[in-house]
Scaffold this active site. Structure first.
Site, mmCIF file in Angstrom:
data_model
loop_
_atom_site.group_PDB
_atom_site.id
_atom_site.type_symbol
_atom_site.label_atom_id
_atom_site.label_comp_id
_atom_site.label_asym_id
_atom_site.label_seq_id
_atom_site.Cartn_x
_atom_site.Cartn_y
_atom_site.Cartn_z
ATOM 1 N N CYS A 98 0.910 -1.333 0.045
ATOM 2 C CA CYS A 98 -0.038 0.002 0.101
ATOM 3 C C CYS A 98 0.998 1.205 -0.013
ATOM 4 O O CYS A 98 1.509 1.487 0.807
ATOM 5 C CB CYS A 98 -0.954 0.099 1.162
ATOM 6 N N CYS B 240 -0.057 3.969 2.628
ATOM 7 C CA CYS B 240 0.481 3.516 3.831
ATOM 8 C C CYS B 240 1.930 3.706 4.126
ATOM 9 O O CYS B 240 2.388 4.164 5.138
ATOM 10 C CB CYS B 240 0.411 2.025 4.029
#
Length: 130
Positions: free
Chosen positions: A54, A57
């Site tokens: 991600c 993230c």
């Protein structure tokens, strides 16, 4: 050349390693130790739900590390890899990552979804500190 795409060097593996190192300093939580680390904590807990693949993230990971350092003993910051601990993510209805949740006294108090500025995270935390 090998290891490149469109002339750019592949840095994904390094980013994952860096995030994994950050998770060690902040603290990782899994399905197995969730109750002990998060729900039974005597201080508020910020949980960063993330995954290695991600991009957003990875963008907020340094912010979580900074918050952990700045707030010290007032709050516990932990990271939960949703790929490795899917049952907790499912239990709390995590549909997109990054998602940051604040827990206090075993209860979920607030949720922030997406890669947000540090000020958004600190504002959320400050609402729940005594």
């Amino acid at each position: 050349p090998r290891g490149t795409r469109n002339g750019q060097k592949n840095t994904r593996r390094t980013d994952v390693r860096v995030h994994a190192e950050a998770a060690k300093t902040v603290g990782a939580v899994t399905d197995k130790d969730w109750d002990e680390i998060v729900l039974k904590s005597n201080v508020p807990v910020l949980v960063d739900f993330w995954a290695p693949w991600c991009g957003p993230c990875r963008m907020i990971a340094p912010l979580i590390d900074e918050i952990s350092t700045e707030y010290g003993e007032k709050i516990k910051c932990v990271k939960l890899n949703t790929d490795e601990s899917p049952s907790i993510a499912t239990e709390y209805g995590i549909r997109s990552i990054p998602t940051v949740m604040i827990f206090k006294d075993g209860q979920k108090l607030d949720t922030v979804i997406g890669a947000v500025p540090k000020s958004t995270l600190t504002g959320t935390i400050d609402k729940f500190l005594d």
